[in-house]
Motif scaffolding. Sequence first.
Motif: not given
Length: 631
Positions: A148-149, A161-167, A462-464
């Motif tokens: 997911q993401g 820097v490490e990021l997590y993004t959903k979209v 949900c997914k885009p």
Amino acid sequence: MQIKRLVALLILLNTWASYGQLNSSVQKVDVLIVGAGASGTMAGIQSARLGAKTLLIDEGPWLGGMLTSAGVSAIDGNHQLHSGLWNEFRQHLYDHYGGPKAVKTGWVSNVLFEPSVGQQILRRMVSAEKELQVWHNCRLSWIKKEEQGWSVFITDGTQEVELYTKVLIDGTELGDVAKEAGVPYRIGMDRRAETGEEIASESGNDIIQDLTYVAVLQDFGTGTDKTIARPENYDPSPFICTCAGRCDADTVEATLWECDFMMNYGELPNQKYMINWPIYGNDYYLNLIELSAKERQKELEKAKWFTRCYVYYLQTELGYKNIGIAENEFPTEDGLPLIPYHRESRRIKGEVLFTVNDLARPFEQNDPLYRTGVAVGDYPIDHHHAAYHGNEELPDIHFYPVPSYSLPMGTLLPAEVEDLIVAEKSISVTNIVNGTTRLQPVCILNGQAAGAIAAIAVREACKPGEVSVRQVQSELLKAGAYLMPYCDVQPNEKEFAAIQRIGATGILKGEGKNVGWQNLTLFHPDSVLIVEAIANGLEDLGIHSVVRSAGESFSLKETISLLKEIQKTQGKKRLNKKAVEAYWAELAYGAFNEDAMVSRRQFAALLDHFCDPFHYWEVDIKGHVLPSKKH
């Protein structure tokens, strides 16, 4: 002059440093946008306004991309389509300069402004959004797809820097994120057999449009001499036909304008001039899409040199020595823009491919993509290929006549990669269509749509690609955006949203027209409704009995009967005449005479209010009515 420019540069850099830097304390965001150009900036604003925690990053210190950083501050098109964030940005320009007349300074556009002013306005718009952060002077290192993401690694050159993004949203100038994410894409001219476009190249190639390193000049007054240093290897020959009276006009296909008139083409407020002239001017051919960052920069020095040569030509050969490079317009040592104007980039293979056939004849295609519109445009198909050696062998598609158009939602969604949205000029359109979708207002609006899709995907978990078309369109309508390019119904009219919704169902269709430079689609709101205008659209929904028995025009009595028929199909409780009469009075339509003929405006308002076909009949990404709703 150099000391003044250096001081201004240091002040601005200090300001930007406090505005946005890498912040290791931020580990998760809902929406990450890479590229703060025309699309990326607006995607960030729209995403944040819908409540998504949004981060916008860019390699440079400015917002706005081609609007500001590239100096293309003469807006092409959409003057009659006052849509969404484009209209909001334009209103800020009006407020700053003193109204519409104050920004109509050059003849190429109705809206011209200083790039530095555009940057200030965008910064204020962005700063107003509590859910939006901006990091400048940093870039994407690499990305990794998660279930997911995305995991995203960002660097400013000294730390990562490490990021997590959903979209993730690609708002870059050349579609670099899409490539990094593994999205299939096209570069250059498409094969006719692949797209079905009669005016496309028969064999296809990798030739893209010319780019331009714009210059913004300033009039320093009669008697001053602001002539720049003579560029190394300066050659005036490419420019001798840039305006009338300097060359043999009989040998030149393009129209040559008087020199002063040519200079006024991109005149900006405060006696400044945008130099982005296509006729033997500073257009330059480079295809650097697949090059590395270092290779791109090396090649772009050639385009910069060419523009300096053109400026030197204007100053010395044409006598405009008092017009020099504007001071303190851009935070660069040479006074030129931060980036070039890229007219073309990678174009992803998306859920749909928007072709010139879809654009020119939207209501005649097998896939009714117009029903999924999320942005509008009205500029001609404008291709720049004069700087390419061998351009005479290319298809002649300059200003191919088309109406105004709706950009389909599926052009922003990659077909094979999830949790990614692509905006700016890398959307899924053909090379030919890119000649109009590349313009500033369309990129602003496709960015706004990208932000809406992303925020809704986060909200709905949900997914885009799973987001409802109608849900996105509804949010855009709330934001004052157009779905259909009807220039004869303005957002301040009470039926605007209803006509936009009914237009997007296809029940009532507009008329596309090309009139010289003007590309229009007209709804004809005050014309009397006739049966033929609604028969096909209703039959697509399985409704035909009342329409077939009616006469040529449509009375209010017949309208009420049709509304009841539609409600029966929908399984709703059927309305009564009193309800219609009450709403008719609310809309201030005058006397309630059942025998009177209704206008298209009135019919759209009644149909939308009592039957709401826009929401009842959902559509898929290609515009077809979904089976679960179709009867």
